[in-house]
Every structure is written in C-alpha cells, then in structure tokens.
Design an enzyme around this catalytic site. Structure first.
Site, PDB file in Angstrom:
ATOM      1  NE  ARG A   1     -15.724   3.080   4.279  1.00 22.29           N
ATOM      2  CZ  ARG A   1     -15.613   2.044   3.542  1.00 22.29           C
ATOM      3  NH1 ARG A   1     -14.848   2.496   2.479  1.00 22.29           N
ATOM      4  NH2 ARG A   1     -15.490   1.051   4.092  1.00 22.29           N
TER       5      ARG A   1
ATOM      6  CD  GLU B   1     -13.793 -10.626  -1.403  1.00 22.26           C
ATOM      7  OE1 GLU B   1     -14.168 -11.817  -0.786  1.00 22.26           O
ATOM      8  OE2 GLU B   1     -12.509 -11.058  -1.885  1.00 22.26           O
ATOM      9  CG  PHE B   2     -19.594 -11.524  -3.856  1.00 22.85           C
ATOM     10  CD1 PHE B   2     -20.251 -10.678  -4.576  1.00 22.85           C
ATOM     11  CD2 PHE B   2     -18.952 -12.586  -4.313  1.00 22.85           C
ATOM     12  CE1 PHE B   2     -20.108 -10.832  -5.939  1.00 22.85           C
ATOM     13  CE2 PHE B   2     -19.034 -12.628  -5.732  1.00 22.85           C
ATOM     14  CZ  PHE B   2     -19.648 -11.857  -6.660  1.00 22.85           C
TER      15      PHE B   2
ATOM     16  CG  LEU C   1     -37.448  -8.619   2.975  1.00 21.88           C
ATOM     17  CD1 LEU C   1     -38.572  -9.613   3.100  1.00 21.88           C
ATOM     18  CD2 LEU C   1     -37.679  -7.477   2.213  1.00 21.88           C
TER      19      LEU C   1
ATOM     20  NE  ARG D   1     -22.234 -11.573   4.817  1.00 23.17           N
ATOM     21  CZ  ARG D   1     -22.251 -12.720   5.860  1.00 23.17           C
ATOM     22  NH1 ARG D   1     -23.477 -12.657   6.448  1.00 23.17           N
ATOM     23  NH2 ARG D   1     -21.462 -13.443   6.119  1.00 23.17           N
TER      24      ARG D   1
ATOM     25  CE  LYS E   1      -5.238   2.399   4.617  1.00 18.86           C
ATOM     26  NZ  LYS E   1      -5.868   2.657   3.300  1.00 18.86           N
TER      27      LYS E   1
ATOM     28  CB  CYS F   1     -20.306  -1.736  -0.396  1.00 17.09           C
ATOM     29  SG  CYS F   1     -18.665  -2.072  -0.090  1.00 17.09           S
TER      30      CYS F   1
ATOM     31  CG  ASP G   1      -2.011   0.773   1.018  1.00 14.73           C
ATOM     32  OD1 ASP G   1      -3.161   0.516   0.855  1.00 14.73           O
ATOM     33  OD2 ASP G   1      -2.090   1.978   1.011  1.00 14.73           O
TER      34      ASP G   1
HETATM   35  C1  UDX Z   1     -22.401  -5.162   1.281  1.00 21.19           C
HETATM   36  C2  UDX Z   1     -22.671  -6.366   0.723  1.00 21.19           C
HETATM   37  O1  UDX Z   1     -23.667  -7.353   1.489  1.00 21.19           O
HETATM   38  C3  UDX Z   1     -21.554  -7.092   0.424  1.00 21.19           C
HETATM   39  O2  UDX Z   1     -21.865  -8.519  -0.216  1.00 21.19           O
HETATM   40  C4  UDX Z   1     -20.657  -6.254  -0.443  1.00 21.19           C
HETATM   41  O3  UDX Z   1     -19.589  -7.016  -0.824  1.00 21.19           O
HETATM   42  C5  UDX Z   1     -20.295  -4.985   0.150  1.00 21.19           C
HETATM   43  O4  UDX Z   1     -21.550  -4.320   0.572  1.00 21.19           O
HETATM   44  P1  UDX Z   1     -21.784  -4.280   3.691  1.00 21.19           P
HETATM   45  O5  UDX Z   1     -21.627  -3.031   3.249  1.00 21.19           O
HETATM   46  O6  UDX Z   1     -20.559  -4.748   4.566  1.00 21.19           O
HETATM   47  O7  UDX Z   1     -21.670  -5.354   2.598  1.00 21.19           O
HETATM   48  O8  UDX Z   1     -22.895  -4.392   4.582  1.00 21.19           O
HETATM   49  P2  UDX Z   1     -24.424  -5.096   4.458  1.00 21.19           P
HETATM   50  O9  UDX Z   1     -24.568  -6.234   5.512  1.00 21.19           O
HETATM   51  O10 UDX Z   1     -24.691  -5.439   3.390  1.00 21.19           O
HETATM   52  O11 UDX Z   1     -25.451  -3.935   5.169  1.00 21.19           O
HETATM   53  C6  UDX Z   1     -25.441  -2.819   4.338  1.00 21.19           C
HETATM   54  C7  UDX Z   1     -26.512  -1.859   4.861  1.00 21.19           C
HETATM   55  O12 UDX Z   1     -27.721  -2.086   4.788  1.00 21.19           O
HETATM   56  C8  UDX Z   1     -26.133  -1.341   6.455  1.00 21.19           C
HETATM   57  O13 UDX Z   1     -26.253  -0.301   6.937  1.00 21.19           O
HETATM   58  C9  UDX Z   1     -27.309  -2.259   7.221  1.00 21.19           C
HETATM   59  O14 UDX Z   1     -27.679  -1.706   8.292  1.00 21.19           O
HETATM   60  C10 UDX Z   1     -28.415  -2.242   6.039  1.00 21.19           C
HETATM   61  N1  UDX Z   1     -29.539  -3.281   6.048  1.00 21.19           N
HETATM   62  C11 UDX Z   1     -29.275  -4.402   5.987  1.00 21.19           C
HETATM   63  C12 UDX Z   1     -30.860  -2.991   6.172  1.00 21.19           C
HETATM   64  O15 UDX Z   1     -31.058  -1.706   6.626  1.00 21.19           O
HETATM   65  N2  UDX Z   1     -31.689  -3.772   6.324  1.00 21.19           N
HETATM   66  C13 UDX Z   1     -31.449  -4.929   6.013  1.00 21.19           C
HETATM   67  O16 UDX Z   1     -32.236  -5.809   6.144  1.00 21.19           O
HETATM   68  C14 UDX Z   1     -30.069  -5.414   5.890  1.00 21.19           C
END
Ligand code: UDX
Length: 433
Positions: free
Chosen positions: A331, A145-146, A251, A148, A35, A261, A30
């Site tokens: 963020r 990448e997926f 939901l 969470r 970091k 993201c 990096d």
């Molecule tokens: C997300 C995707 O899930 C992940 O697959 C991708 O790689 C990156 O973006 P992340 O940002 O870590 O991951 O958070 P996630 O768990 O998806 O939650 C996103 C936001 O949605 C959070 O603010 C969460 O509070 C909100 N959320 C989630 C809801 O408001 N309701 C829900 O039912 C689920």
C-alpha cells in the site's frame, strides 16, 4: 477474560491472536468470509513474522476462534474495534467501517461491557460514538495501537506504552481497570500506561505518526541538500543522531515512507485540522508529504540519467516492492510506484520481492515479475534496490555485476556497502550521498 475483536485485517488479526497468546478467550469477527476461513484454518491472510505461530497456538489451545457472525461476540467483557479507516476521496479518513462496526455491535452489548476503539480515527470520533454505547449501559474507551508491520505481534504483546482514553468518572475508572486486566502481563513487565481523555488518546496516535513522518521527511530534505552540495546524508544523520535530543532512529534517508499508516494518517490529520477551523496549523504536513513524494521522482530521474536520457526499451532490475522489509504490504509503496513509473516510461522492468510479488500483482498486474533475484538481474543494464530486505543487503556485487549487462546501481534505501559496489565496478548512486 472473554474478548472480542471486530475487524480482522492487519490490526485486528494480530490483536486477536496476540490476546489469545496472553491467555484470553478471543473471538475475532469480520464481514469477509475469505479472511475468516483463512484465519480459522491457521493461515494469516498477509505476511507478518510470528503471526502464524501465535495464530496456530491460539487455535490449538481452543482460546481463539473466528466468525463472520457478529452475534458471536455476545458474552465478551471487552470488545475491541479494529476495523480499517482508509483514506477517503478528500484525504479525510473514511469512517464507514468504524460506524458500521459499532452499529452492528451495539445490540449485542450487555450492561457493564467495555468497547475499546483501536482503529486510528480523527479526533472527536470517540465522543461522537460514545452515546449509543452508553445507552446500553456499556462504556467506550479508546486505546490506540502503535504496532509496526514486521514487529506487529511483539509490539502488541509487549508494547512500549499503553494509552487509555476513557470518560471522566466511575465508568472511566472501571474501563481502565478492565484494560489493566487485559494488559496485565505488559503492565507487570513495567510498560508505562497513560490514562487520558478521548481526544488526547485519538491525538496520541495521529501525532506520533505525524512526528515520525516529519522526521523521515526532514532527513530526506537534507538528502536533497546533500545531493547538490556533495555531502553524505547518512554521515549527517549519524552525527546529528548522536544528539540524544534528536536520536538516530527514523533518520534514514531514502525513498521515504509508504504503507498503510503514515501517508494516510498525515493526510487525514490535515483534513481534520481544517474541519476544526485550523486550516494552517498542519500546513507543514503538506510539505512533509511533498518531500516524501519527491524522493520517488528523484529515483526515476536518476535512472533516466544513468541510462543516458531515456529508460525506454532499457532493461532495469527492481529488487524490492514492499513498502519496507519483512512485509508483503505494498500500500502506497514507494518501491512499487517507482517500478510502475519506469515501466510506464517504456523501461523493460523485471521486479522481484521475497514476499510482495503476489500483493504487487494485484495492484500492478502488468508489471513483469521475476521469481528470484537471480532472474531479475539477468541481463539488466541498471539495478534498483528499493526495499532493504536482508537478502538484498547481502548481495555480492561481483556476482551481481557478472550477471548484469550494465554496471549501475541505485541504492534507494542506502542499504548497500557503497565501497564494495564501487570496487566491483558499479556506478553507485545512493540517496543523498
Ligand atoms: C507506522 C508506525 O511506526 C507505527 O507506530 C504505527 O502504528 C503505524 O505506522 P509501519 O507503517 O509498520 O508503522 O512502518 P514504519 O516502520 O513506521 O515505516 C514507515 C515507512 O517509513 C516505511 O516505508 C519505511 O521504509 C520508512 N522509513 C522509516 C524511512 O524511510 N526512514 C526511516 O528512517 C524509517
């Protein structure tokens, strides 16, 4: 296998440590010396359960190291590009870090090396970057990448699917073989793997996030309807979620989505569709965004209503600042934004989060931060629970009520036991219930 990871932010740091955990020899690079110092001394620069463990194990095994010198990647068979693609001023993704990473990597590529893009990019990026990599006798693949946040190590070591975007022909087949070797343990455990072209691989990522965002905004739109009809959106979600075609996950109505993201990805996707001449195709994502942002305004309005028409000079406890629990990430966090808006409207906000106070302070230095739940709620007239950390779910409403000056609570994540809070004398307001 010798692997390099270029970019050691959220994605890259987790990827580097997880690849070492899988038994590979990994060098993380990096441009940010702070970091790299932190990672090299076993300190994750952000809160992510399990990361410290795999980081320390990797460093101790001698299979994991970090450097600010791009030349350190030489000799690696596979180079992962995991730099950020933040939202640019127009909403489109800012690709300067991806372009710079590839440019700095190219002179160090040997014949037969594989470059693997992991960053979330607009469709068409891989095809644009491939020629300069091909020229070195190396190959480019895109492998989204997926992960969470909060489950990042688990999602990397044992993903629910692997997607390889590769070029047609023998170079693509060789790239897939190398990636199979990288992910051998996940494949042995039965992880489905899809081999596709570049454009499909890039789209898998952004369309998955667009779908998830849409699902959340759908239920939040139902919450708006529930709010004026007296229905309960949580029961509605339970009922429609039992339809296997719909499913109950993602939901949960509440404050909506934030983080690094979903918000930026749906905006970048719309910008890319417009560039492709499809300016109306993703119009619905503008609504998804709008529904999502309205939830934040709804909480501010509800707080104002509960305090008799103005929050100015009133004491409000805010529990939760992170965009979701088990994260210190603020963020685009709905929680932090609501706390700021209330403070801007003159409320005396006392905010607490188990992990996200330090990160919040960077973005909102003027907010008043408490060092614990107990000190945040002391003397508050109104309580807002804005991130569903387990310690907030477990709060005893009777004890909370006796520490507060008022008995009103807004459950921004529908995570509290409504009956218990009402029994303790609280005016309880959920989201869409
Ligand atoms: C997300 C995707 O899930 C992940 O697959 C991708 O790689 C990156 O973006 P992340 O940002 O870590 O991951 O958070 P996630 O768990 O998806 O939650 C996103 C936001 O949605 C959070 O603010 C969460 O509070 C909100 N959320 C989630 C809801 O408001 N309701 C829900 O039912 C689920």
């Amino acid at each position: 296998m010798r692997i390099s990871v270029i970019g050691c932010g959220y994605l890259g740091a987790v990827h580097a440590a997880s690849m070492a955990e899988l038994g590979h020899d990994v060098i993380g690079v990096d441009v940010d010396p702070g970091k790299i110092d932190a990672l090299q001394s076993g300190r994750p620069p952000f809160f992510e359960p399990d990361l410290e463990r795999v980081l320390r194990a990797g460093l101790a095994s001698g299979r994991l190291a970090f450097s600010t010198d791009i030349a350190a990647v030489e000799g690696a068979a596979v180079h992962f590009v995991a730099v950020g693609t933040p939202q640019g001023p127009t909403g489109a993704a800012d690709l300067q870090y991806v372009d710079a990473a590839v440019q700095s990597l190219v002179p160090h590529l040997h014949d037969g090396a594989l470059v693997v893009g992991k960053s979330t990019v607009p469709v068409g990026t891989a095809a644009r970057l491939a020629p300069q990599i091909d020229e070195r006798g190396a190959t480019l693949a895109w492998n989204p990448e997926f992960l969470r946040e909060g489950f990042a190590v688990q999602d990397t070591v044992a993903p629910d699917r692997l997607v390889y975007g590769v070029p047609h022909g023998p170079a693509g087949a060789a790239a897939a073989d190398l990636l199979d070797a990288v992910y051998a343990s996940a494949l042995a455990a039965g992880t489905p793997r899809l081999i596709v072209d570049y454009a499909t691989a890039e789209l898998v990522k952004v369309s998955a996030n667009a779908f998830l965002a849409t699902k959340i905004s759908f239920i939040n739109a139902m919450a708006e309807i529930a709010e004026v009809t007296g229905a309960d959106v949580t029961k509605l979600a339970d009922a429609i979620g039992l339809d296997a075609r719909i499913g109950r996950r993602f939901l949960n109505a509440g404050l909506g989505f934030g983080g690094g993201c979903l918000p930026k990805d749906i905006r970048a996707f719309q910008a890319r569709a417009t560039e492709l001449g499809l300016e109306h195709t993703l119009d619905f994502l503008a609504d998804v965004d709008a529904v999502n942002l309205r939830r934040r305004a709804r909480v501010v309005d509800l707080a104002t209503e509960l305090l008799g028409g103005s929050v100015a000079g009133r004491r409000i406890a805010v529990l939760g600042l992170a965009f979701k629990p088990n994260s210190d990430d603020v963020r685009d966090s709905p929680a932090l934004e609501i706390a700021r808006r209330l403070a801007d409207a003159g409320a005396l906000v006392s905010a607490y989060d188990p992990e996200a106070v330090v990160t919040s302070r960077r973005l909102a230095p003027d907010l008043d931060y408490a060092s614990s739940t107990v000190s945040a709620i002391d003397g508050a007239e109104l309580l807002l629970v804005l991130t569903e950390w387990q310690e907030f779910r477990d709060l005893d409403p009777v004890a909370v009520g006796s520490a507060m000056a008022g008995r009103a609570v807004i459950d921004g994540r529908n995570c509290l036991d409504r009956a218990a809070w009402q029994d303790a004398g609280f005016d309880y307001r959920g989201m869409g219930r």
